[in-house]
Design an enzyme around this catalytic site. Structure first.
Site, PDB file in Angstrom:
ATOM      1  N   ASP A   1       0.073   5.416   3.974  1.00  0.00           N
ATOM      2  CA  ASP A   1       1.108   5.013   5.446  1.00  0.00           C
ATOM      3  C   ASP A   1       0.018   5.146   6.446  1.00  0.00           C
ATOM      4  OD1 ASP A   1       3.326   4.089   3.606  1.00  0.00           O
ATOM      5  OD2 ASP A   1       4.555   5.693   4.053  1.00  0.00           O
TER       6      ASP A   1
ATOM      7  N   ASP B   1       4.950  -2.497  -1.053  1.00  0.00           N
ATOM      8  CA  ASP B   1       4.594  -2.017   0.322  1.00  0.00           C
ATOM      9  C   ASP B   1       2.384  -1.365   0.830  1.00  0.00           C
ATOM     10  OD1 ASP B   1       6.331  -1.418  -0.809  1.00  0.00           O
ATOM     11  OD2 ASP B   1       7.467   0.363   1.012  1.00  0.00           O
TER      12      ASP B   1
HETATM   13  N1  GLY Z   1       7.791   1.658   2.955  1.00  0.00           N
HETATM   14  C1  GLY Z   1       8.165   1.994   3.258  1.00  0.00           C
HETATM   15  C2  GLY Z   1      10.239   0.394   3.101  1.00  0.00           C
HETATM   16  O1  GLY Z   1       9.218   0.111   2.919  1.00  0.00           O
HETATM   17  O2  GLY Z   1      10.839   1.277   2.893  1.00  0.00           O
END
Ligand code: GLY
Length: 399
Positions: free
Chosen positions: A120, A178
């Site tokens: 992230d 993601d």
């Molecule tokens: N990247 C975490 C979510 O989309 O909840």
């Protein structure tokens, strides 16, 4: 007889074309007005949020029952989105106060450039410093982004060919869909002095994810775990969705956006095809108002909560994908659907006008299986909504 029919058709044809052009012109005008109102509303909400958050740069994440912000730490995956919203609003308005706020909130994330504990770091740094650099290129911001890219790349494992998303010991080497979004930081860094290795890592990750996260119909798994000794796939799961074989809406939206961006950066046709497969599945399964439920196969549809963030991410991606795809039918489909989704988001019940929320969009769901952040406002929904409106306006200028 034939000639009579053709003569009549020739008379009718221009009338039909004119009628359809007039209809699409007036629906574009309607969306222009909705977007202008939504931007005004977003400006008011962001000003209110800045005021309520006070002098210390706290990072809004999601709304509580009373509509106030729940705050996240700088290392939370969502921390870059509020500064990103402020940069977007500065871009819309040219208002220097947004510039000052955006710089302040962005600056508070500087230490995250050394965060190697999560993929992230891409979301955190590229939505904040990435927008700052795009609007005001300068050496200091560039170096922060290059260091952030190195931190992200430190999570790459050559055996799996992927970046490790989470450090959660439940999986040996978890990669989530993601994670595609965070490759944008690597592509940027490779073009800005960071070296070709960063580009190669991003391509390898996108390639492996395209092979292993997709089902034959174009829908996606959320998590794929790999064996770090053999590189083999150990598990395919949908951790934030309803079931492992269901389709988590935001994950599918990340897939559309991620592969659209990967194609823009590489011009590799296989990534364009992957983006189209993800987009086609998403669009084929949307409900009437074009905003998905939190999982496409959630059992109590239509009584399930929506996820407006998935709609916002997908709309933003589709505004770009319609300019990249070469198939005229898909160009038209993606442009029309991006506008349809945006039209829904610009109105009640999704636009948070006349509600207690401090956010911009309502009816967004964070993590239903964890019973967390269900049917609230979420800062990333707001960020991609602002981006979708920006891309809509850019597309109108081009056409
Ligand atoms: N990247 C975490 C979510 O989309 O909840």
């Amino acid at each position: 007889m034939t000639s009579v029919v053709s003569k009549a058709s020739f008379k009718i044809f221009p009338v039909l074309v004119l009628a359809s052009l007039t209809a699409s012109h007036s629906s574009a005008q309607r969306l222009d007005t909705l977007v202008a109102r939504a931007i005004d509303f977003s400006r008011t909400q962001l000003e209110r949020s800045v005021k309520s958050l006070g002098d210390s740069a706290k990072f809004p994440r999601s709304t509580l029952d009373d509509g106030t912000w729940r705050i996240a730490k700088p290392n939370d995956w969502t921390a870059g989105f509020f500064p990103g919203c402020l940069w977007r609003m500065y871009e819309f308005t040219g208002d220097e106060s947004f510039h000052a706020h955006a710089r302040k909130w962005t600056g508070e994330l500087k230490d995250q450039q050394l965060n190697t504990k999560t993929h992230d770091v891409g979301f955190i740094m590229f939505c904040s410093f990435g927008n700052e650099y795009r609007l005001h290129p300068n050496e200091e911001t560039k170096n922060i982004l290059l260091q952030s890219a190195c931190s992200l790349a430190s999570r790459f494992n050559a055996r799996t060919g992927c970046i490790r998303s989470w450090d959660n010991p439940k999986w040996q080497f978890p990669v989530i869909i993601d994670n595609m979004m965070n490759l944008e930081l690597l592509f940027w860094a490779a073009k800005n002095g960071g070296g070709k290795e960063l580009y190669d890592i991003a391509v390898s990750h996108a390639e492996k994810t395209s092979q292993n996260h997709f089902r034959p119909d174009g829908s996606t798994y959320h998590v794929v775990s790999y064996d770090t000794t053999t590189g083999a796939v150990l598990a395919k799961e949908t951790h934030q969705g309803f079931a492992h074989e269901s389709v988590w809406s935001r994950g599918q939206a990340w897939a559309i956006y991620g592969y659209t961006m990967a194609y823009r950066e590489t011009r590799e046709k296989r990534f364009l095809q992957t983006a189209e497969r993800a987009a086609n599945w998403f669009l084929d399964h949307l409900p009437d108002d074009a905003v998905p439920f939190w999982d496409f196969q959630a059992p109590e549809i239509p009584r399930e909560p929506r996820d407006a963030s998935a709609a916002a991410i997908a709309a933003s991606a589709l505004f770009e994908l319609c300019t990249l795809t070469e198939d005229a039918r898909l160009q038209a489909r993606y442009a029309t659907e991006a506008r349809r989704i945006l039209t829904s988001l610009c109105k009640a019940p999704y636009l948070a006008a006349n509600s207690a929320s401090s956010g911009i969009l309502n009816h967004t769901t964070g993590n239903w299986p964890a019973k967390s952040e269900i049917d609230v406002s979420l800062i990333y929904g707001d960020y991609y909504f602002l981006e979708a409106m920006m891309r809509y306006r850019q597309s109108e200028r081009v056409n």
